[in-house]
Design a protein around this motif. Structure first.
Motif, PDB file in Angstrom:
ATOM      1  N   SER A   1       0.853  -1.179   0.000  1.00 30.93           N
ATOM      2  CA  SER A   1       0.000   0.000   0.000  1.00 30.93           C
ATOM      3  C   SER A   1       0.895   1.237   0.000  1.00 30.93           C
ATOM      4  CB  SER A   1      -0.939  -0.040   1.205  1.00 30.93           C
ATOM      5  OG  SER A   1      -1.858   1.027   1.168  1.00 30.93           O
TER       6      SER A   1
ATOM      7  N   LYS B   1      -5.794   3.183  -2.760  1.00 31.34           N
ATOM      8  CA  LYS B   1      -4.952   2.219  -2.044  1.00 31.34           C
ATOM      9  C   LYS B   1      -5.633   1.773  -0.746  1.00 31.34           C
ATOM     10  CE  LYS B   1      -0.790   1.548  -4.020  1.00 31.34           C
ATOM     11  NZ  LYS B   1      -0.150   0.225  -4.197  1.00 31.34           N
TER      12      LYS B   1
ATOM     13  N   GLU C   1      -6.827  -1.961   0.382  1.00 30.94           N
ATOM     14  CA  GLU C   1      -6.476  -2.565   1.680  1.00 30.94           C
ATOM     15  C   GLU C   1      -7.693  -3.233   2.306  1.00 30.94           C
ATOM     16  OE1 GLU C   1      -4.777  -0.163   4.659  1.00 30.94           O
ATOM     17  OE2 GLU C   1      -3.120   0.611   3.439  1.00 30.94           O
TER      18      GLU C   1
END
Length: 322
Positions: A94, A124, A128
């Motif tokens: 990430s 991002k 996640e």
């Protein structure tokens, strides 16, 4: 242990590949095949963003996937769809851009607020969440890294933008260089080999399953310190010219987007969780050593770099008149 890297040839990936090989892991790269791989690395060619092509990566029967090519939520969904119940661990790269930007002296922890300023950081963070949900559903174990700014090979950032060699070239020629806000904003620069160490130590490490880790430089420098170290390595007599970040951004918002969204803030990520869980992790390359190596490796390119820039010189002249 077999490590499949989605990507494999970029800045971060090269450090990860190097350190995984040093630990004796078998490394496989999955990418389009536009860059030659090093000896001893298997390459599977395909498009990370096409399901049928990504499935080709399964032929190597990996234990761990390291995903360096996921930038949007749909990329994450595709990764889950292809690799669920096929691998033990999915490591996702990430970014520190998921955190809320701030001007503050306290450290950024993995549990700190995540309200990304940029679309890149928002995507991002959404990715996640998809990987974490997959882990909760038992599809594989997930580990997430949030790197700060990484340098190495031929990539280095400056206070204003991503053209790191431009500033080094000016320093080499003893020309004035610009810093914003007195050079006081905090910044961490992490050499790619340190990143590689963290990822390699995480592979197959059950203590890292289900965890999110910051990975960044361990020297908590301000931009004055960064530039003074670079000047020292180059034996430069350049003067540092200070401007307000808002004045620089006003000159060209698109060009100085990096300043507006990142370097005008303080970024100090805590490494305590990573060092606690990954006992064999080593911070091998400090900034003084790393920048020295960077300059040595790129010296001819730096020397040939064009240092005349109309806007840059205009801003310096403007500051001199104040």
């Amino acid at each position: 242990m077999k490590i499949l890297i989605l990507g494999g040839t970029g800045l971060l990936s090269s450090g990860i590949t190097k350190k995984c090989l040093e630990k004796g892991y078998e490394v496989v790269h999955f990418n389009r095949g536009t860059t030659n791989v090093s000896d001893g690395i298997q390459q599977i060619k395909g498009n990370r963003y096409e399901k049928d092509e990504l499935k080709r990566a399964l032929q190597c029967k990996p234990d761990v996937v390291i995903d360096m090519l996921c930038f949007e939520p749909e990329h994450a969904r595709l990764g889950v769809d292809v690799f669920q119940e096929q691998v033990d661990q999915y490591i996702y790269c990430s970014t520190s851009c998921v955190y809320t930007p701030r001007i503050a002296e306290n450290m950024i922890l993995e549990d700190s607020e995540t309200k990304p300023l940029t679309e890149y950081g928002q995507n991002k963070l959404a990715a996640e969440q998809i990987f974490r949900k997959a882990a909760e559903e038992g599809k594989f174990s997930t580990t997430i890294f949030r790197p700060g700014h990484v340098y190495g090979n031929d990539f280095l950032v400056t206070n204003l933008d991503f053209e790191g060699k431009f500033v080094l070239a000016r320093m080499l020629q003893n020309k004035d260089v610009i810093l914003t806000d007195g050079g006081k904003r905090k910044f961490q620069a992490c050499h790619k080999d340190n990143i590689g160490n963290a990822f390699a130590e995480c592979c197959g490490n059950k203590d890292a399953y289900g965890k999110i880790y910051n990975i960044a430089g361990e020297e908590f420098m301000d931009w004055n310190t960064v530039y003074e170290i670079e000047k020292s390595v180059l034996n430069s007599k350049s003067n540092i010219i200070y401007l307000k970040s808002e004045d620089v951004v006003r000159e060209d918002r698109a060009r100085f987007d990096f300043l507006e969204t990142y370097t005008k803030y303080d970024w100090m990520q805590s490494m305590e969780r990573l060092k606690s869980d990954l006992e064999n992790y080593q911070y091998e390359v400090d900034f003084q050593t790393g920048i020295g190596q960077f300059i040595e490796d790129n010296y001819e390119m730096i020397k040939k770099c064009e240092t005349n820039d109309q806007l840059y010189d205009k801003m310096i002249s403007y500051a001199s008149e104040q």
